[in-house]
Scaffold this motif. Structure first.
Motif, short mmCIF file in Angstrom:
data_model
loop_
_atom_site.label_atom_id
_atom_site.label_comp_id
_atom_site.label_asym_id
_atom_site.label_seq_id
_atom_site.Cartn_x
_atom_site.Cartn_y
_atom_site.Cartn_z
N LEU A 96 1.61 18.16 -11.35
CA LEU A 96 1.33 19.49 -11.03
C LEU A 96 2.52 20.52 -11.43
CD1 LEU A 96 0.18 19.02 -7.49
CD2 LEU A 96 -1.19 19.92 -9.55
N GLN A 97 3.76 19.84 -11.28
CA GLN A 97 4.91 20.42 -11.81
C GLN A 97 4.74 21.02 -13.24
OE1 GLN A 97 8.49 18.48 -10.61
NE2 GLN A 97 8.55 19.73 -8.61
N LYS A 98 4.43 19.87 -14.07
CA LYS A 98 4.38 20.25 -15.56
C LYS A 98 3.25 21.40 -15.71
CE LYS A 98 5.31 15.47 -16.89
NZ LYS A 98 5.18 14.40 -17.57
N GLU A 99 2.29 21.41 -15.02
CA GLU A 99 1.17 22.43 -15.35
C GLU A 99 1.72 23.81 -14.80
OE1 GLU A 99 -2.12 21.23 -13.10
OE2 GLU A 99 -2.44 19.49 -14.08
N SER A 100 2.71 23.89 -14.02
CA SER A 100 3.04 25.19 -13.33
C SER A 100 4.05 25.96 -14.34
CB SER A 100 3.90 25.12 -12.01
OG SER A 100 3.19 24.63 -11.21
N VAL B 218 0.86 -1.40 0.18
CA VAL B 218 -0.21 -0.06 -0.04
C VAL B 218 0.74 1.30 -0.08
CG1 VAL B 218 -1.74 1.41 1.47
CG2 VAL B 218 -1.89 -1.22 0.93
N LEU B 219 1.91 1.27 0.87
CA LEU B 219 2.78 2.36 0.75
C LEU B 219 3.53 2.67 -0.50
CD1 LEU B 219 4.47 1.82 4.15
CD2 LEU B 219 3.05 3.70 3.51
N ALA B 220 3.93 1.59 -1.08
CA ALA B 220 4.60 1.50 -2.46
C ALA B 220 3.49 2.16 -3.44
CB ALA B 220 5.04 0.15 -2.90
N GLU B 221 2.67 1.71 -3.43
CA GLU B 221 1.46 2.22 -4.56
C GLU B 221 1.25 3.63 -4.23
OE1 GLU B 221 -1.90 -0.09 -4.15
OE2 GLU B 221 -1.17 -2.02 -4.96
N ASN B 222 1.17 4.14 -3.12
CA ASN B 222 0.78 5.48 -2.54
C ASN B 222 1.88 6.40 -3.10
OD1 ASN B 222 -1.97 5.25 -1.81
ND2 ASN B 222 -1.37 4.60 0.12
N ASN B 223 3.20 5.75 -2.74
CA ASN B 223 4.48 6.61 -3.02
C ASN B 223 4.42 6.94 -4.41
OD1 ASN B 223 7.09 7.36 -2.21
ND2 ASN B 223 7.89 5.58 -3.47
N GLU B 224 4.17 5.86 -5.56
CA GLU B 224 4.21 6.05 -6.87
C GLU B 224 2.96 7.07 -7.09
OE1 GLU B 224 5.23 6.05 -10.71
OE2 GLU B 224 6.14 4.90 -8.89
N ARG B 225 1.90 7.08 -6.67
CA ARG B 225 0.62 7.81 -7.17
C ARG B 225 0.93 9.48 -6.63
NH1 ARG B 225 -3.76 5.92 -3.93
NH2 ARG B 225 -3.41 4.19 -5.17
N ILE B 226 1.67 9.44 -5.43
CA ILE B 226 1.99 10.82 -5.01
C ILE B 226 3.11 11.48 -5.96
CG2 ILE B 226 3.23 12.32 -3.25
CD1 ILE B 226 1.64 10.27 -1.30
N SER B 227 4.21 10.79 -6.44
CA SER B 227 5.09 10.98 -7.26
C SER B 227 4.50 11.56 -8.70
CB SER B 227 6.26 10.17 -7.46
OG SER B 227 6.72 9.69 -6.21
N GLN B 228 3.40 10.61 -9.00
CA GLN B 228 2.85 11.25 -10.44
C GLN B 228 2.01 12.23 -10.40
OE1 GLN B 228 0.53 7.67 -11.15
NE2 GLN B 228 2.37 6.51 -12.05
N GLN B 229 1.44 12.26 -9.24
CA GLN B 229 0.40 13.84 -9.08
C GLN B 229 1.69 15.07 -8.90
OE1 GLN B 229 -1.71 12.66 -5.63
NE2 GLN B 229 -3.39 11.87 -6.75
N LEU B 230 2.40 14.86 -8.04
CA LEU B 230 3.51 16.00 -8.10
C LEU B 230 4.26 16.28 -9.41
CD1 LEU B 230 5.23 15.49 -4.60
CD2 LEU B 230 3.52 17.16 -5.07
N ALA B 231 4.56 15.20 -10.11
CA ALA B 231 5.21 15.52 -11.26
C ALA B 231 4.29 16.25 -12.47
CB ALA B 231 5.33 14.05 -12.04
#
Length: 74
Positions: free
Chosen positions: A70-74, A55-68
């Motif tokens: 958001l950075q592309k949108e900025s 579960v931690l690993a899945e969330n880790n990947e999802r958070i990384s994707q969401q942050l990436a």
């Protein structure tokens, strides 16, 4: 971008979690100590810790994707 824990850190977290749960504690009853040494309990602990890390690993990947994203949108 990778946020959070590396694969090695996730593996170490699993190992330490299992070790902590299976270790004896001051004040543990003899029955609890004996139960902690049973194969059934040990297998259950290892399975639960592995599930937690997945579960931690899945969330880790999802958070990384969401942050990436958001950075592309900025």
């Amino acid at each position: 971008m990778q946020l959070g824990l590396t694969q090695r850190e996730l593996t170490e977290l699993t190992r330490k979690s299992v070790q902590l749960i299976l270790s004896g504690r001051e004040g543990d009853s003899e029955a609890l100590t004996q139960y902690k040494t049973s194969a059934q309990f040990r297998a259950g602990v290892q399975l639960a810790c592995a599930a937690m890390v997945l579960v931690l690993a899945e969330n880790n990947e999802r958070i990384s994707q969401q942050l990436a994203s958001l950075q592309k949108e900025s």
